[in-house]
Enzyme design. Structure first.
Site, PDB file in Angstrom:
ATOM      1  CB  SER A   8      -0.890   0.008   1.247  1.00 24.49           C
ATOM      2  OG  SER A   8      -1.437   1.305   1.407  1.00 24.49           O
ATOM      3  CG  HIS A  12      -4.002  -1.520  -1.352  1.00 23.64           C
ATOM      4  ND1 HIS A  12      -5.114  -2.260  -1.680  1.00 23.64           N
ATOM      5  CD2 HIS A  12      -4.373  -0.760  -0.295  1.00 23.64           C
ATOM      6  CE1 HIS A  12      -6.101  -1.975  -0.856  1.00 23.64           C
ATOM      7  NE2 HIS A  12      -5.685  -1.047   0.007  1.00 23.64           N
ATOM      8  CG  ASP A  51      -5.184   2.412   1.203  1.00 21.95           C
ATOM      9  OD1 ASP A  51      -6.114   1.601   1.114  1.00 21.95           O
ATOM     10  OD2 ASP A  51      -4.051   2.109   1.643  1.00 21.95           O
ATOM     11  CG  MET A 102      -8.478   7.126   3.093  1.00 17.98           C
ATOM     12  SD  MET A 102      -7.522   7.257   4.602  1.00 17.98           S
ATOM     13  CE  MET A 102      -6.538   5.775   4.481  1.00 17.98           C
ATOM     14  CG  HIS A 144      -9.338   0.105   0.051  1.00 17.42           C
ATOM     15  ND1 HIS A 144      -8.705  -0.073   1.274  1.00 17.42           N
ATOM     16  CD2 HIS A 144     -10.668   0.030   0.315  1.00 17.42           C
ATOM     17  CE1 HIS A 144      -9.610  -0.243   2.218  1.00 17.42           C
ATOM     18  NE2 HIS A 144     -10.807  -0.175   1.669  1.00 17.42           N
ATOM     19  CG  MET A 199     -11.251   3.119   2.653  1.00 17.40           C
ATOM     20  SD  MET A 199      -9.693   3.168   3.545  1.00 17.40           S
ATOM     21  CE  MET A 199      -8.588   3.373   2.171  1.00 17.40           C
ATOM     22  CG  MET A 206     -11.342  -2.719   5.861  1.00 20.49           C
ATOM     23  SD  MET A 206      -9.855  -2.266   4.928  1.00 20.49           S
ATOM     24  CE  MET A 206      -8.850  -1.482   6.199  1.00 20.49           C
ATOM     25  N   GLY A 247      -8.972   3.827   7.464  1.00 19.55           N
ATOM     26  CA  GLY A 247      -8.709   5.254   7.667  1.00 19.55           C
ATOM     27  C   GLY A 247      -7.247   5.588   7.914  1.00 19.55           C
ATOM     28  CG  PHE A 248      -5.806   6.586  10.606  1.00 21.67           C
ATOM     29  CD1 PHE A 248      -5.257   7.863  10.469  1.00 21.67           C
ATOM     30  CD2 PHE A 248      -7.132   6.477  10.999  1.00 21.67           C
ATOM     31  CE1 PHE A 248      -6.013   8.993  10.726  1.00 21.67           C
ATOM     32  CE2 PHE A 248      -7.908   7.604  11.253  1.00 21.67           C
ATOM     33  CZ  PHE A 248      -7.347   8.864  11.125  1.00 21.67           C
ATOM     34  N   GLY A 249      -2.990   3.998   8.140  1.00 26.41           N
ATOM     35  CA  GLY A 249      -1.998   2.929   8.047  1.00 26.41           C
ATOM     36  C   GLY A 249      -1.348   2.744   9.412  1.00 26.41           C
ATOM     37  CG  ASP A 276      -6.167  -2.858   3.496  1.00 18.19           C
ATOM     38  OD1 ASP A 276      -5.071  -2.598   4.007  1.00 18.19           O
ATOM     39  OD2 ASP A 276      -6.818  -2.037   2.824  1.00 18.19           O
ATOM     40  N   GLY A 313      -2.442  -3.947   9.048  1.00 18.86           N
ATOM     41  CA  GLY A 313      -1.575  -4.612  10.025  1.00 18.86           C
ATOM     42  C   GLY A 313      -1.026  -5.946   9.554  1.00 18.86           C
ATOM     43  N   GLY A 353       1.173  -2.218   4.044  1.00 20.63           N
ATOM     44  CA  GLY A 353       1.726  -0.869   3.927  1.00 20.63           C
ATOM     45  C   GLY A 353       3.022  -0.755   4.696  1.00 20.63           C
ATOM     46  CB  SER A 354       3.640  -0.166   8.320  1.00 19.29           C
ATOM     47  OG  SER A 354       2.539   0.699   8.397  1.00 19.29           O
TER      48      SER A 354
END
Ligand code: DX5
Ligand code: ZN
Length: 217
Positions: free
Chosen positions: A7, A31, A33, A35, A64, A66, A139, A144-146, A177, A179, A199-200
């Site tokens: 992501s 990916h 995102d 928002m 994605h 959102m 999810m 809303g947040f990575g 998606d 964590g 992502g992270s």
């Protein structure tokens, strides 16, 4: 083989081209995102960034959404280079629409259509759409947040969805998606996930290629 979708929300935006290049040869999807600050309490990016990324990405773009009223933008994202587009069941609820409207629209634009749900939406709510979708997005954090912590119960939700697909004899892709990392990738794949968004754990890693490889084991 499980597909990995880094992501770019977790990428270095000052070096976006470099970060896309870092994963191009290792990941399966990219990916993206989007928002709107309405469906989720955060804003991210839209078409100009997507078009820039599409110029350097050599893997399919997985968008994605959102956002509320995704039907307003699906066609533009398809034209901007998306290969897969997911939207939230919660967005259809809010608009009082049948999510099948969004699915048909995405398919008519030539992209794969996915229905996403947050962790507080019962997974059974996806069952009526198994025949309609190309994929589901479960999810494993609240959208809303990575960088949030993986919600363990997501594994059971994926297994329940997979079991229902097998029961009805129609098996579709399940994307997960939030964590996701080498620490839970195997459990997710064993439960039935076929696409992992990360992502992270990819972009904050010292070696993104190794992080991707570590999730494919
Ligand atoms: C969250 C986004 C995710 C996010 C994942 O709303 O949908 O795609 O980028 O980031 P990590 O992998 O850091 O949880
Ligand atoms: Zn996402």
């Amino acid at each position: 083989m499980i597909k990995i979708a880094p992501s770019i929300l977790a990428a270095d935006f000052l070096h976006l081209e470099r970060d896309v290049m870092l994963v191009n040869d290792h990941a399966d999807l990219l990916h993206f995102d989007v928002m709107d600050g309405c469906l989720v309490p955060n804003l991210s990016f839209g078409f100009p960034v997507m078009e820039a990324v599409a110029k350097v990405a050599t893997i399919p773009l997985d968008v994605h959404l959102m956002i509320i009223n995704p039907d307003k933008y699906i066609e533009r994202f398809a034209k901007a280079g998306a290969s897969l587009i997911s939207f939230h069941l919660e967005a259809a609820d809010e608009a009082g629409k049948d999510v099948r409207e969004y699915i048909s629209l995405a398919k008519s634009c030539g992209v794969k259509a996915g229905v996403a749900i947050d962790p507080d939406v019962p997974v059974e709510r996806l069952f009526p759409y198994i025949e309609d979708v190309d994929f589901f997005l479960i999810m494993s954090v609240f959208a809303g947040f990575g960088g949030q912590k993986f919600i363990e119960e997501s594994i059971g939700r994926i297994a329940a969805l997979r079991k229902e697909m097998e029961r009805v004899g129609i098996v579709k892709d399940i994307e997960v998606d939030g964590g996701v990392s080498g620490a839970n990738a195997k459990a997710l794949a064993d439960a039935g996930a076929t696409m992992l968004v990360a992502g992270s754990s990819v972009f904050k890693a010292e070696d993104p290629a190794a992080a991707i490889a570590g999730m494919k084991l």
